[in-house]
Design a protein around this motif. Structure first.
Motif, PDB file in Angstrom:
ATOM      1  N   GLY A  49      38.393  49.054  45.724  1.00 37.20           N
ATOM      2  CA  GLY A  49      38.430  47.599  45.738  1.00 37.20           C
ATOM      3  C   GLY A  49      39.812  46.981  45.766  1.00 37.20           C
ATOM      4  N   LEU A  50      40.855  47.794  45.666  1.00 34.54           N
ATOM      5  CA  LEU A  50      42.210  47.238  45.596  1.00 34.54           C
ATOM      6  C   LEU A  50      42.600  46.433  46.832  1.00 34.54           C
ATOM      7  CD1 LEU A  50      44.291  50.064  43.888  1.00 34.54           C
ATOM      8  CD2 LEU A  50      43.616  47.856  42.922  1.00 34.54           C
ATOM      9  N   GLY A  51      42.048  46.764  47.980  1.00 30.00           N
ATOM     10  CA  GLY A  51      42.424  46.068  49.203  1.00 30.00           C
ATOM     11  C   GLY A  51      41.683  44.768  49.451  1.00 30.00           C
ATOM     12  N   GLU A  52      40.749  44.428  48.596  1.00 32.88           N
ATOM     13  CA  GLU A  52      39.951  43.219  48.793  1.00 32.88           C
ATOM     14  C   GLU A  52      40.706  41.976  48.310  1.00 32.88           C
ATOM     15  OE1 GLU A  52      36.932  43.282  50.405  1.00 32.88           O
ATOM     16  OE2 GLU A  52      37.488  45.389  50.723  1.00 32.88           O
ATOM     17  N   THR A  53      40.577  40.903  49.067  1.00 33.41           N
ATOM     18  CA  THR A  53      41.329  39.673  48.801  1.00 33.41           C
ATOM     19  C   THR A  53      41.098  39.090  47.402  1.00 33.41           C
ATOM     20  OG1 THR A  53      41.395  39.171  51.149  1.00 33.41           O
ATOM     21  CG2 THR A  53      41.781  37.330  49.636  1.00 33.41           C
ATOM     22  N   PRO A  54      39.857  38.955  46.925  1.00 32.82           N
ATOM     23  CA  PRO A  54      39.695  38.367  45.584  1.00 32.82           C
ATOM     24  C   PRO A  54      40.421  39.157  44.493  1.00 32.82           C
ATOM     25  CG  PRO A  54      37.606  38.368  46.741  1.00 32.82           C
ATOM     26  CD  PRO A  54      38.560  39.191  47.568  1.00 32.82           C
ATOM     27  N   GLY A  55      40.382  40.473  44.580  1.00 35.54           N
ATOM     28  CA  GLY A  55      41.090  41.292  43.606  1.00 35.54           C
ATOM     29  C   GLY A  55      42.589  41.090  43.684  1.00 35.54           C
ATOM     30  N   ALA A  56      43.119  40.977  44.909  1.00 37.21           N
ATOM     31  CA  ALA A  56      44.557  40.735  45.092  1.00 37.21           C
ATOM     32  C   ALA A  56      44.954  39.382  44.511  1.00 37.21           C
ATOM     33  CB  ALA A  56      44.918  40.817  46.572  1.00 37.21           C
ATOM     34  N   ILE A  57      44.097  38.389  44.670  1.00 41.48           N
ATOM     35  CA  ILE A  57      44.384  37.061  44.118  1.00 41.48           C
ATOM     36  C   ILE A  57      44.442  37.117  42.598  1.00 41.48           C
ATOM     37  CG2 ILE A  57      43.420  34.744  43.799  1.00 41.48           C
ATOM     38  CD1 ILE A  57      42.356  34.995  46.721  1.00 41.48           C
ATOM     39  N   VAL A  58      43.488  37.801  41.985  1.00 39.75           N
ATOM     40  CA  VAL A  58      43.468  37.898  40.521  1.00 39.75           C
ATOM     41  C   VAL A  58      44.664  38.711  40.033  1.00 39.75           C
ATOM     42  CG1 VAL A  58      42.176  38.748  38.518  1.00 39.75           C
ATOM     43  CG2 VAL A  58      40.981  37.540  40.354  1.00 39.75           C
ATOM     44  N   ARG A  59      44.984  39.819  40.709  1.00 43.80           N
ATOM     45  CA  ARG A  59      46.155  40.614  40.310  1.00 43.80           C
ATOM     46  C   ARG A  59      47.422  39.764  40.361  1.00 43.80           C
ATOM     47  NH1 ARG A  59      43.652  44.334  43.378  1.00 43.80           N
ATOM     48  NH2 ARG A  59      45.078  44.147  45.141  1.00 43.80           N
ATOM     49  N   SER A  60      47.593  39.032  41.439  1.00 45.93           N
ATOM     50  CA  SER A  60      48.767  38.175  41.583  1.00 45.93           C
ATOM     51  C   SER A  60      48.820  37.125  40.477  1.00 45.93           C
ATOM     52  CB  SER A  60      48.738  37.501  42.959  1.00 45.93           C
ATOM     53  OG  SER A  60      49.820  36.619  43.102  1.00 45.93           O
ATOM     54  N   TRP A  61      47.676  36.535  40.186  1.00 50.46           N
ATOM     55  CA  TRP A  61      47.627  35.498  39.155  1.00 50.46           C
ATOM     56  C   TRP A  61      47.997  36.056  37.784  1.00 50.46           C
ATOM     57  CZ3 TRP A  61      44.767  34.686  34.707  1.00 50.46           C
ATOM     58  CH2 TRP A  61      44.899  33.409  34.129  1.00 50.46           C
ATOM     59  N   VAL A  62      47.420  37.211  37.417  1.00 47.38           N
ATOM     60  CA  VAL A  62      47.717  37.738  36.077  1.00 47.38           C
ATOM     61  C   VAL A  62      49.177  38.172  35.964  1.00 47.38           C
ATOM     62  CG1 VAL A  62      45.327  38.424  35.625  1.00 47.38           C
ATOM     63  CG2 VAL A  62      46.923  40.122  36.440  1.00 47.38           C
ATOM     64  N   ILE A  63      49.738  38.671  37.050  1.00 46.95           N
ATOM     65  CA  ILE A  63      51.157  39.054  37.014  1.00 46.95           C
ATOM     66  C   ILE A  63      52.027  37.811  36.871  1.00 46.95           C
ATOM     67  CG2 ILE A  63      53.030  40.047  38.400  1.00 46.95           C
ATOM     68  CD1 ILE A  63      50.840  42.053  39.471  1.00 46.95           C
ATOM     69  N   ASP A  64      51.669  36.735  37.551  1.00 45.77           N
ATOM     70  CA  ASP A  64      52.425  35.484  37.460  1.00 45.77           C
ATOM     71  C   ASP A  64      52.362  34.852  36.072  1.00 45.77           C
ATOM     72  OD1 ASP A  64      53.163  35.720  40.094  1.00 45.77           O
ATOM     73  OD2 ASP A  64      51.734  34.220  40.837  1.00 45.77           O
ATOM     74  N   GLN A  65      51.354  35.182  35.284  1.00 47.10           N
ATOM     75  CA  GLN A  65      51.202  34.596  33.958  1.00 47.10           C
ATOM     76  C   GLN A  65      52.233  35.117  32.969  1.00 47.10           C
ATOM     77  OE1 GLN A  65      48.986  31.987  33.494  1.00 47.10           O
ATOM     78  NE2 GLN A  65      49.025  32.370  35.695  1.00 47.10           N
ATOM     79  N   ARG A  66      52.813  36.252  33.278  1.00 50.05           N
ATOM     80  CA  ARG A  66      53.795  36.890  32.412  1.00 50.05           C
ATOM     81  C   ARG A  66      53.189  37.219  31.043  1.00 50.05           C
ATOM     82  NH1 ARG A  66      56.265  35.551  36.471  1.00 50.05           N
ATOM     83  NH2 ARG A  66      58.319  34.950  37.069  1.00 50.05           N
ATOM     84  N   GLY A  67      53.970  37.198  30.007  1.00 48.20           N
ATOM     85  CA  GLY A  67      53.475  37.537  28.676  1.00 48.20           C
ATOM     86  C   GLY A  67      53.856  38.950  28.282  1.00 48.20           C
ATOM     87  N   GLU A  68      53.232  39.419  27.230  1.00 46.81           N
ATOM     88  CA  GLU A  68      53.519  40.758  26.705  1.00 46.81           C
ATOM     89  C   GLU A  68      53.232  41.822  27.765  1.00 46.81           C
ATOM     90  OE1 GLU A  68      54.827  41.411  23.635  1.00 46.81           O
ATOM     91  OE2 GLU A  68      54.962  39.243  23.419  1.00 46.81           O
TER      92      GLU A  68
END
Length: 172
Positions: A49-68
């Motif tokens: 599933g890594l190549g699917e667009t919705p997963g890429a969007i969520v991965r990008s979003w969580v990385i952009d959130q930063r944090g611990e």
């Protein structure tokens, strides 16, 4: 004078105690082997599933959130807060519908239980056995709740979402 029956605990208390008190040495080896297979199944579905667009969007979003920098986002070098890693990894695991199905809950426990357990195991530096026992606890609680709810639950709700919240909480 008749003896009063002992009050029954609420079901949620019983299930929480079951999940919380589960120790790796108490789990039969066939259940631990099944947990290993469930984790491998989840990882295979996630990689697919890594190549699917919705997963890429969520991965990008969580990385952009930063944090611990607690837990890994599969398919990246990023580490994010455990709850965000679980979200991103669970999303990727459910993208191509290769994930497991459990008959008792008519849901996909792997994509909710394993990411939660994996993220927290990494954050808390748990052993592989503790990680697997949390997977067993999550599957067990999700399956028991699904068996209790029955097939009528599936007619209206998506059990992966509704019962998955209980399974991931139990794993956590």
């Amino acid at each position: 004078m008749s003896e009063q029956p002992k009050p029954r605990l609420p079901i949620v208390t019983t299930l929480a105690r079951l999940a919380h008190g589960l120790q790796p040495e108490e789990i039969p080896e066939p259940a631990m082997q099944a947990a290993r297979m469930c984790v491998l199944d989840y990882l295979g579905a996630t990689l697919a599933g890594l190549g699917e667009t919705p997963g890429a969007i969520v991965r990008s979003w969580v990385i952009d959130q930063r944090g611990e920098s607690d837990s890994s986002v599969i398919g990246t070098f990023a580490k994010v807060p455990a709850c965000n890693a679980a979200l991103a990894n669970g999303t990727s695991g459910h993208m191509v519908e290769l994930d497991d199905v459990h008959g008792a809950c008519i849901g996909h426990p792997g994509v909710v239980v394993v990411p939660a357990a994996l993220a927290l195991a990494e954050k808390l530096h748990l052993s592989g056995l503790k990680f697997l026992s949390s997977v067993v606890a999550g599957y067990e609680i999700m399956a028991r709740c699904g068996a209790y709810m029955g097939i009528s639950h599936y007619a209206i709700w998506h059990p992966t979402a509704t019962l998955g919240a209980l399974g991931s909480a139990a794993a956590s």
